[in-house]
Design a protein around this motif. Structure first.
Motif, PDB file in Angstrom:
ATOM      1  N   ARG A   1      27.253 -57.960  48.384  1.00 38.37           N
ATOM      2  CA  ARG A   1      26.827 -56.618  48.809  1.00 38.37           C
ATOM      3  C   ARG A   1      27.418 -55.512  47.947  1.00 38.37           C
ATOM      4  N   PRO A   2      28.754 -55.471  47.728  1.00 37.88           N
ATOM      5  CA  PRO A   2      29.255 -54.390  46.853  1.00 37.88           C
ATOM      6  C   PRO A   2      28.757 -54.501  45.428  1.00 37.88           C
ATOM      7  N   LEU A   3      28.509 -55.721  44.954  1.00 41.30           N
ATOM      8  CA  LEU A   3      27.999 -55.880  43.589  1.00 41.30           C
ATOM      9  C   LEU A   3      26.615 -55.270  43.464  1.00 41.30           C
ATOM     10  N   LEU A   4      25.750 -55.517  44.442  1.00 43.75           N
ATOM     11  CA  LEU A   4      24.382 -55.024  44.371  1.00 43.75           C
ATOM     12  C   LEU A   4      24.304 -53.516  44.537  1.00 43.75           C
TER      13      LEU A   4
ATOM     14  N   LEU B   1      21.717 -57.245  37.273  1.00 45.73           N
ATOM     15  CA  LEU B   1      21.481 -56.941  38.684  1.00 45.73           C
ATOM     16  C   LEU B   1      20.171 -57.575  39.150  1.00 45.73           C
ATOM     17  N   VAL B   2      19.147 -57.524  38.312  1.00 36.13           N
ATOM     18  CA  VAL B   2      17.876 -58.167  38.660  1.00 36.13           C
ATOM     19  C   VAL B   2      18.089 -59.659  38.888  1.00 36.13           C
ATOM     20  N   ARG B   3      18.824 -60.295  37.984  1.00 40.28           N
ATOM     21  CA  ARG B   3      19.070 -61.733  38.124  1.00 40.28           C
ATOM     22  C   ARG B   3      19.827 -62.033  39.418  1.00 40.28           C
ATOM     23  N   CYS B   4      20.862 -61.241  39.719  1.00 38.26           N
ATOM     24  CA  CYS B   4      21.639 -61.473  40.942  1.00 38.26           C
ATOM     25  C   CYS B   4      20.773 -61.286  42.185  1.00 38.26           C
ATOM     26  N   LEU B   5      19.926 -60.258  42.174  1.00 35.11           N
ATOM     27  CA  LEU B   5      19.041 -60.033  43.311  1.00 35.11           C
ATOM     28  C   LEU B   5      18.097 -61.210  43.507  1.00 35.11           C
ATOM     29  N   CYS B   6      17.562 -61.736  42.397  1.00 34.99           N
ATOM     30  CA  CYS B   6      16.633 -62.862  42.506  1.00 34.99           C
ATOM     31  C   CYS B   6      17.336 -64.127  42.988  1.00 34.99           C
ATOM     32  N   VAL B   7      18.508 -64.397  42.448  1.00 37.83           N
ATOM     33  CA  VAL B   7      19.259 -65.581  42.893  1.00 37.83           C
ATOM     34  C   VAL B   7      19.641 -65.444  44.362  1.00 37.83           C
ATOM     35  N   HIS B   8      20.032 -64.230  44.752  1.00 27.60           N
ATOM     36  CA  HIS B   8      20.369 -63.978  46.155  1.00 27.60           C
ATOM     37  C   HIS B   8      19.139 -64.180  47.039  1.00 27.60           C
TER      38      HIS B   8
ATOM     39  N   GLU C   1      11.958 -57.415  46.548  1.00 25.03           N
ATOM     40  CA  GLU C   1      11.271 -56.141  46.328  1.00 25.03           C
ATOM     41  C   GLU C   1      12.179 -55.146  45.625  1.00 25.03           C
ATOM     42  N   ARG C   2      13.456 -55.175  45.956  1.00 22.23           N
ATOM     43  CA  ARG C   2      14.383 -54.290  45.249  1.00 22.23           C
ATOM     44  C   ARG C   2      14.455 -54.667  43.767  1.00 22.23           C
ATOM     45  N   ALA C   3      14.477 -55.971  43.491  1.00 22.38           N
ATOM     46  CA  ALA C   3      14.484 -56.416  42.094  1.00 22.38           C
ATOM     47  C   ALA C   3      13.203 -55.984  41.386  1.00 22.38           C
ATOM     48  N   ALA C   4      12.076 -56.062  42.081  1.00 25.06           N
ATOM     49  CA  ALA C   4      10.810 -55.655  41.472  1.00 25.06           C
ATOM     50  C   ALA C   4      10.816 -54.158  41.154  1.00 25.06           C
ATOM     51  N   ASP C   5      11.341 -53.338  42.064  1.00 26.06           N
ATOM     52  CA  ASP C   5      11.441 -51.896  41.795  1.00 26.06           C
ATOM     53  C   ASP C   5      12.305 -51.637  40.566  1.00 26.06           C
ATOM     54  N   LEU C   6      13.396 -52.386  40.454  1.00 29.68           N
ATOM     55  CA  LEU C   6      14.286 -52.206  39.306  1.00 29.68           C
ATOM     56  C   LEU C   6      13.598 -52.643  38.017  1.00 29.68           C
ATOM     57  N   CYS C   7      12.782 -53.696  38.087  1.00 33.35           N
ATOM     58  CA  CYS C   7      12.050 -54.156  36.901  1.00 33.35           C
ATOM     59  C   CYS C   7      11.088 -53.081  36.400  1.00 33.35           C
ATOM     60  N   ASP C   8      10.498 -52.329  37.327  1.00 33.35           N
ATOM     61  CA  ASP C   8       9.600 -51.254  36.912  1.00 33.35           C
ATOM     62  C   ASP C   8      10.334 -50.218  36.072  1.00 33.35           C
TER      63      ASP C   8
ATOM     64  N   ALA D   1      11.211 -59.500  34.807  1.00 36.08           N
ATOM     65  CA  ALA D   1      10.095 -59.222  35.708  1.00 36.08           C
ATOM     66  C   ALA D   1       9.340 -60.507  36.044  1.00 36.08           C
ATOM     67  N   ALA D   2       9.181 -61.410  35.060  1.00 42.78           N
ATOM     68  CA  ALA D   2       8.495 -62.675  35.328  1.00 42.78           C
ATOM     69  C   ALA D   2       9.234 -63.474  36.396  1.00 42.78           C
ATOM     70  N   MET D   3      10.556 -63.555  36.276  1.00 45.83           N
ATOM     71  CA  MET D   3      11.343 -64.269  37.272  1.00 45.83           C
ATOM     72  C   MET D   3      11.244 -63.572  38.629  1.00 45.83           C
ATOM     73  N   THR D   4      11.325 -62.234  38.629  1.00 46.60           N
ATOM     74  CA  THR D   4      11.322 -61.477  39.879  1.00 46.60           C
ATOM     75  C   THR D   4      10.025 -61.683  40.649  1.00 46.60           C
ATOM     76  N   TYR D   5       8.891 -61.560  39.948  1.00 51.75           N
ATOM     77  CA  TYR D   5       7.614 -61.699  40.655  1.00 51.75           C
ATOM     78  C   TYR D   5       7.378 -63.139  41.098  1.00 51.75           C
TER      79      TYR D   5
END
Length: 664
Positions: A409-412, A422-429, A447-454, A462-466
């Motif tokens: 949580r504090p990392l994100l 951060l995108v990678r951590c969000l996806c793994v989480h 969805e948070r990772a997708a917003d960040l990818c934008d 983005a490929a991993m996130t979607y």
């Protein structure tokens, strides 16, 4: 017939515990001949309890209420006296015949726990263990014996700030915020005088107490202790000066006959104990993680020295005590040189247990307000996250996953974390949450990772996130949205592959023609007996280009054959060749996507499962796993639909031909 709850012939045994056996006493005697830091630890209660009359009266009334089960939250920053106030309540209720004490983590399974008399359970830092505490509360609320049970939760989160997990925020109870105001001048003088009387003869002078840092009892007691040691320091330097003094005193008890270690090694050794609280036997193994302590004699000396400074409960076989109080330990860790490297070395150490890692994650998370500690936690999570989640899956009983999630949580929320990481951590989480059947929470992370990818415009992430988003939507029974997310994943993956054979272009037909010619040329060479590796791999690359071109033209079913042939060749020759392994990974994703688009989900799942085994790239492996998760969810949904259709009686039978003619 309902399935029996366990196998026939096997008796189910439920171990019954009484709650008192799981409680840690709120009061412990001060160890003899100890250094100064235990004088400040709340459980020793060296300084008499002062003030907090209103708060203590509120807690007494709460404990005495007629409700069979109730919860109170005691909130405040470190040093405001939460643990000490809880200890006072425990002491009073114990004298009245209650079972009262601190419930230690990780918390046991609720099944089988029994309440023998009125009980107060104090839970310090409950955030990572919300689910376990919720289970325990639910079990105790449904028990037959109606002895009153009280849960007192100690947290640094401000009251009403939503910092506690929703499982605990939604429970009825009272909340007391201890740091709504700092200590007044008169209260500071009272605390300082009481501390000096407890620490030394009454002739000692009081420290200067005008500094705003002395707004809580702990820092006032610490200032009084430093004044007695001849150091009247400013509030901002108080903790650092105390730790400097302590370390000098610690070295005076170094074992005779051994060469003393340098200050940096000594500090890292104390940090190791604070992070892991090992037994003496475990300590001698773990100390090899500390630079400068690789020899056995050096570890032996350090182990004896640390055991003298930090004796814990249980004697020689028990665990060492961590440095305390928490505020002091946090500053100590923050000022420990090389903390990042030490944390990683402890994680990777062969003698490190799951319990050591749980403790280290908890300490780092609680201390993450300190920038240096936050950096060490960030380094651990970003470089070892996959392994941490694998270990969490292997240790479900220890609720390892809850602790990893709490540490994330504090990392994100950390603005210093690089966007791609951060995108990678969000996806793994998100994938970890999905694996624990928490798809709604996984969707929020994806969805948070997708917003960040934008914002980042990084096609690989983005490929991993979607792909993860698609798997999550499939688990939530939203197949159309899932397919759209998978399509976005494919598009981003194609964009990431720009400049290579399978790059998406506007010249699909011409690309297919060129690729077809290349395939024919390689086939002719093979027919002529040219069996060179370069011919096989060249033919495979031409086949991948042909498959990409056919997919681009909207012909995924036609793309399956050339892609399958290409993968068969690459699997023969790619081992040990990083470039070919990369092409193999891309080809497996391409074939899996073509099969999905062609409606052959079962075959796609077989290909993608193979991909998770052979793909070496972390990001592409995550994409393969996410698409495999989607396939499995889609197959499960289809199977459920088929079973439902088979089970339902047909509500309508079509008329026979005679009836149809009559209706005309």
């Amino acid at each position: 017939m309902d399935r029996p709850p366990h196998r026939l012939g096997v008796e189910r045994v439920v171990e019954v515990h009484s709650l008192p056996s799981l409680l840690r006493r709120a009061r412990e005697p001060l160890p003899p001949d100890c250094p100064d830091w235990p004088l400040l630890v709340p459980e020793h209660a060296v300084v008499p309890f002062l003030g907090r009359h209103e708060e203590l009266a509120t807690l007494r009334g709460w404990a005495d209420s007629p409700a069979p089960l109730s919860i109170a939250v005691l909130a405040g920053r470190g040093g405001t006296g939460k643990t000490r106030l809880a200890g006072e309540l425990c002491a009073e209720l114990t004298e009245m015949g209650w079972d009262a004490g601190f419930l230690t983590a990780p918390y046991p399974c609720a099944t089988g726990l029994d309440v023998l008399r009125p009980t107060l359970l104090v839970v310090d830092h409950p955030e990572p263990w919300a689910a376990a505490i919720g289970e325990l509360i639910g079990h105790l609320a449904g028990r037959r014996r109606r002895h009153p049970v009280r849960f007192l939760l100690l947290t640094r989160e401000p009251a009403g700030a939503g910092g506690l997990p929703k499982e605990l925020n939604e429970l009825d109870g009272i909340t007391i915020q201890l740091d709504r105001r700092p200590l007044t001048r008169a209260e500071r003088v009272g605390h300082a005088a009481a501390a000096i009387r407890a620490f030394a003869p009454p002739r000692a002078l009081l420290p200067a107490l005008d500094d705003p840092e002395y707004g809580d009892p702990l820092r006032v007691h610490l200032a009084a202790l430093m004044r007695l040691r001849g150091d009247d320091v400013e509030g901002g330097e108080l903790l650092s000066r105390f730790l400097m003094y302590e370390q000098q005193q610690w070295m005076t008890v170094w074992p005779e006959g051994y060469e003393p270690v340098d200050a940096a090694t000594a500090r890292q050794a104390v940090a190791l104990v604070t992070l892991t609280t090992p037994t003496r036997q475990e300590l001698r193994e773990l100390l090899s993680a500390v630079p400068g302590s690789q020899t056995y004699d050096r570890r032996l000396a350090l182990g004896d020295w640390l055991a003298r400074l930090f004796p814990g409960r249980g004697g020689a076989r028990g665990r060492l005590a961590p440095l305390g109080p928490e505020v002091v330990a946090e500053r100590f860790l923050a000022e420990t040189e090389g903390l990042d490297a030490l944390v990683l070395a402890v994680h990777d150490h062969p003698a490190r247990s799951a319990g050591h890692l749980l403790r280290m994650l908890d300490v780092l998370r609680r201390s993450s307000e300190q920038p240096a500690v936050r950096s060490a936690l960030r380094s651990l999570l970003t470089s070892r996250l996959d392994g941490l989640l694998e270990e969490a899956a292997a240790e479900p009983a220890a609720r390892f996953g809850d602790q990893v999630e709490a540490a994330l949580r504090p990392l994100l929320a950390d603005p210093d974390v690089e966007g791609g990481m951060l995108v990678r951590c969000l996806c793994v989480h998100a994938r970890a949450l999905l694996g624990r059947q928490r798809a709604v929470e996984a969707l929020a992370q994806a969805e948070r990772a997708a917003d960040l990818c934008d914002e980042l415009d990084e096609p690989v992430g983005a490929a991993m996130t979607y792909a993860v988003l698609g798997a999550t939507l499939a688990a939530l029974h939203r197949p159309h949205d899932a397919l759209e997310a998978i399509a976005w994943s494919q598009a981003e993956h194609d964009r990431a592959m720009a400049g290579q054979e399978r790059a998406m272009t506007d010249q699909g037909r011409a690309m297919a023609e060129r690729a077809g010619i290349a395939v024919d040329v390689y086939d002719q060479l093979l027919e002529q007996g040219v069996d060179a590796v370069s011919v096989h791999t060249g033919r495979a690359m031409a086949g991948m280009s042909l498959g990409a071109a056919l997919t681009l033209q909207g012909r995924p079913a036609d793309a399956v054959l050339p892609l399958s042939e290409a993968l068969a060749a690459l699997e023969r020759f790619a081992s040990g060749d990083p470039a070919l392994m990369g092409h193999l990974a891309n080809g497996m994703l391409m074939l899996g996507d073509a099969l999905i688009e062609a409606g052959r989900v079962l075959e796609a799942s077989v290909v993608l499962h193979r991909g998770t085994q052979v793909i070496e790239d972390d990001l592409l492996g995550a994409v393969a796993q996410a698409r495999l998760d989607f396939c499995q969810a889609e197959l499960s949904r289809r199977e459920e639909a088929e079973e439902a259709r088979a089970a339902e009686p047909r509500a309508y039978e079509p008329p026979d031909s005679a009836c149809r003619r009559a209706h005309r």
